[in-house]
Design a protein around this motif. Structure first.
Motif, PDB file in Angstrom:
ATOM      1  N   LYS A  75       0.917  -1.085   0.074  1.00  0.00           N
ATOM      2  CA  LYS A  75      -0.092  -0.040   0.056  1.00  0.00           C
ATOM      3  C   LYS A  75       0.795   1.134   0.024  1.00  0.00           C
ATOM      4  N   SER A  76       1.927   1.441   1.075  1.00  0.00           N
ATOM      5  CA  SER A  76       2.674   2.422   1.134  1.00  0.00           C
ATOM      6  C   SER A  76       3.627   2.588  -0.279  1.00  0.00           C
ATOM      7  N   THR A  77       3.962   1.620  -0.683  1.00  0.00           N
ATOM      8  CA  THR A  77       4.839   1.449  -1.875  1.00  0.00           C
ATOM      9  C   THR A  77       4.007   2.177  -3.077  1.00  0.00           C
ATOM     10  N   MET A 201      -2.366  10.268   1.649  1.00  0.00           N
ATOM     11  CA  MET A 201      -2.093  10.055   3.013  1.00  0.00           C
ATOM     12  C   MET A 201      -1.894   8.557   3.270  1.00  0.00           C
ATOM     13  N   ASP A 202      -0.783   8.194   4.078  1.00  0.00           N
ATOM     14  CA  ASP A 202      -0.484   6.991   4.503  1.00  0.00           C
ATOM     15  C   ASP A 202      -0.756   6.716   5.947  1.00  0.00           C
ATOM     16  N   GLU A 203      -1.876   5.952   6.116  1.00  0.00           N
ATOM     17  CA  GLU A 203      -2.481   5.969   7.503  1.00  0.00           C
ATOM     18  C   GLU A 203      -2.444   7.115   8.463  1.00  0.00           C
ATOM     19  N   PRO A 204      -3.011   8.206   8.129  1.00  0.00           N
ATOM     20  CA  PRO A 204      -2.905   9.482   8.738  1.00  0.00           C
ATOM     21  C   PRO A 204      -3.319   9.399  10.354  1.00  0.00           C
TER      22      PRO A 204
HETATM   23 MG   LIG Z   1       2.597   1.308   4.871  1.00  0.00          MG
END
Ligand SMILES: [Mg+2]
Ligand SMILES: Nc1ncnc2c1ncn2[C@@H]1O[C@H](COP(=O)(O)OP(=O)(O)OP(=O)(O)O)[C@@H](O)[C@H]1O
Lengths: 282, 333
Positions: A75-77, A201-204
């Motif tokens: 996901k982050s990638t 937004m990454d797991e904000p």
């Molecule tokens: Mg991640």
């Protein structure tokens, strides 16, 4: 407020925009008028390890797209591909295309610095700069050299981030003295201050308590009126509450399903997605 | 009852003889380690008192311990003359002068000129290493810096008199009609500066590397260029470490001996001319200790007065370093 159309020219002033895709997009990623971000066969490797199977997807303008999936599924990638923050990681290699208003951001003539000025990002852990609250929000406009009427820009960003009431009388104090939830809203204000158009937004909200989380969620819904928002979350309910569309990645970095959020949560096409959503898997 | 037996055995286990023996061993180890650590403190204190003891006799003819045991003293040099005098001729047969200012000025001149070399180049190297260099370049550059740091300072001294003065300075300044003497402050200062580059670079780089990735990534994600990240984020956030590097380098330059003894000259001139011959405190001490003056004579004991001054100055620099570190520690959490 959100700038949109002229973006491509900023990125690659010398080239004609190639809005027409040179190959017909696959089903999952039918590009249309409102498409802002269009991934086609986007693949990521860390060294020799493939972290993302070819992703094809079209993300529409002014919608919230949620990315869900088990830990380590990429996901982050994927998110970092969108503003080329993967460039910061040694050994990370991206293949395929990601078009931003039709322009492949991995073309050689795209300047990642200019790109990131059009695509803001909010990180999982609040990361305010060790500066005053004001200077944090003013950071983007300042480095971009558009600092006329900075006070108004800062106030407007803080208002949109629902933080103005709490900090208007102490803008000169260190941002590090704010609570975690306030810091995260400050980071959102910082990201929207230069009016980027797209916000990643990454797991904000993952480091925040339920009340702060609710505030951030309300905020995201409001932001979607002006901005295209892509948000990674571990929280299924959160995805269901705030997003218009949902991308489901599963282990191995495969984009298994991408559809309207209502559809994904009501009647997913893929059995594995249903299992994941109902908690049987992942 | 079984439960009671179980809890009793647990209580036995956490209070038993085993822990008593353990505690004794712990205590012995702690004492041994403390003893080793104490050696450095004791040495520092011993050096200070040895200097003080001898320096006392420079001013008052008898050693401090003799004075404390009730000895008679007679003043040879006043503290004021030493601290504020502008002439330094300790070995002059008829009219010796004991003003430390020319030596202080010589040291100061060297340190300032060296800082002009070491601070910009060292800081730029640190920024390059932490933000710009590819992992491969880094892998070559860091060991090279360490080699530079490991070169004996006498080699730098020879480098100054055989290259910096005749080739670099004469080559650059000669065409403008500026004469460069064989011994001069500038040449020594450049060598001292080069010698301290690795120190500035590596300590600053450590400080920059300690800036959390979250901050730099946050700035990059805002569309900051590398230069903007360096100037606006990394340097401010690591300022305390960078300042500490400067202070350490300066105190290293103050104490540097071999380079200045070889290349800066032996004339205690009170001057700010970089091309003049100057004598630093350390160079004087080398010169004097090799001289012919008798132990106990005022000219010989002047060594210790100068040494004490040197000790106090570097001590002050180190305290300043400590203060800066504490004062600016909480730049980020
Ligand atoms: Mg991640
Ligand atoms: N910097 C990196 N270097 C090498 N491999 C990485 C790096 N970052 C991520 N990976 C690998 O890529 C895969 C996807 O990681 P990613 O961080 O995108 O997952 P994620 O879905 O965001 O997980 P999480 O929900 O735990 O944040 C994982 O297998 C991970 O080990």
């Amino acid at each position: 407020m959100a700038t949109s159309e002229p973006t491509v020219d900023d990125l690659a002033p010398t080239l004609e925009t190639n809005v027409a895709a040179d190959e017909p997009p696959a089903d999952a990623g039918e590009a249309s008028e409102e498409t802002v971000l269009h991934a086609s066969d986007l693949t990521v490797y860390y060294g020799t390890e493939q972290a993302l199977q070819p992703v094809t997807a079209a993300l529409p303008e002014r919608e919230v797209t949620a990315i869900i999936g088990p830990s380590g599924c990429g996901k982050s990638t994927f998110l970092r591909c969108i503003n080329r923050m993967n460039d910061q990681i040694d050994g990370c290699r991206v293949e395929g295309k990601l078009r931003f208003y039709g322009k492949n951001i991995y073309d050689n003539d795209v300047d990642p610095v200019a790109l990131r000025r059009k695509i803001g990002m909010v990180f999982q852990k609040p990361n305010p700069f060790p500066k005053s609250i004001y200077d944090n929000v003013a950071y983007g406009p300042r480095i971009q050299g558009c600092d006329d009427d900075l006070d108004a820009t800062v106030e407007s960003a803080l208002r949109r981030a629902a933080l103005w009431e709490e900090v208007s009388d102490r803008l000169d104090e260190s941002a590090l003295d704010l609570s975690g939830g306030q810091q995260q809203r400050l980071c959102i204000a910082r990201a929207i201050a230069p009016d980027p158009g797209v916000i990643l937004m990454d797991e904000p909200a993952s480091a925040l308590d339920p009340i702060a989380t609710t505030k951030i969620e309300d905020l995201i819904e409001e932001l979607a009126e002006e901005y295209t928002v892509v948000i990674v979350t571990h929280n299924m309910q959160q995805a269901a509450r705030i997003s218009d569309r949902t991308m489901v990645f599963l282990t191995g970095g495969e984009l298994v399903e991408f559809d309207r959020t209502a559809k994904i949560f009501a009647e997913p096409e893929d059995q594995r997605v249903e299992d994941y959503i109902t908690g049987k898997f992942g | 009852m079984a439960a009671e037996d179980g809890s009793q055995s647990t209580v036995d286990a956490i209070t038993g003889d085993v822990t008593a023996a353990d505690r004794r061993r712990n205590r012995r180890v702690r004492r041994l380690l403390f003893g080793c650590a104490a050696i450095t403190v004791l040495t520092t204190v011993a050096i200070f008192f040895a200097l003080l003891d001898n320096a006392f006799s420079f001013f008052y003819e008898i050693r401090l311990y003799e004075f404390l045991l009730g000895g008679e003293f007679s003043q040879r040099v006043s503290v004021w003359e030493f601290v504020a005098g502008t002439q330094w001729y300790p070995n002059h047969g008829i009219a010796p002068a004991f003003g430390i200012l020319p030596l202080l000025a010589g040291t100061f001149l060297i340190v300032v000129l060296a800082a002009f070399v070491a601070i910009p180049i060292g800081t730029a190297t640190a920024v390059y290493l932490s933000l710009y260099a590819s992992p491969r370049t880094r892998a070559y550059l860091k060991p090279t810096l360490e080699i530079l740091a490991g070169i004996p300072t006498i080699v730098y001294g020879f480098f100054a008199i055989s290259f910096i003065t005749p080739v670099l300075l004469r080559g650059l300044l000669g065409p403008f009609g500026i004469e460069v003497g064989r011994l001069n402050a500038l040449s020594a200062a450049i060598a001292v500066g080069i010698m301290t580059i690795p120190m500035v670079a590596s300590i600053s780089e450590d400080a920059m590397a300690a800036v959390p990735d979250g901050l730099t990534h946050g700035a990059y994600a805002m569309g900051a260029s590398k230069y903007q990240v360096a100037i606006g984020i990394v340097i401010p956030a690591s300022l305390s470490g960078i300042l500490a590097a400067y202070i350490l380098a300066v105190s290293r330059a103050i104490g540097e001996t071999m380079i200045v003894a070889l290349a800066a000259g032996h004339s205690p001139n009170l001057t700010s001319d970089p091309l003049a011959e100057v004598q630093t405190m350390t160079a004087f001490m080398v010169h004097q200790v090799r001289g012919t003056s008798a132990v106990g004579s005022v000219e010989y004991q002047s060594l210790f007065a100068v040494g004490l001054a040197l000790f106090l100055i570097t001590l002050a620099a180190n305290l300043l370093n400590d203060y800066v570190k504490r004062r600016y520690r909480e730049e980020y959490r």
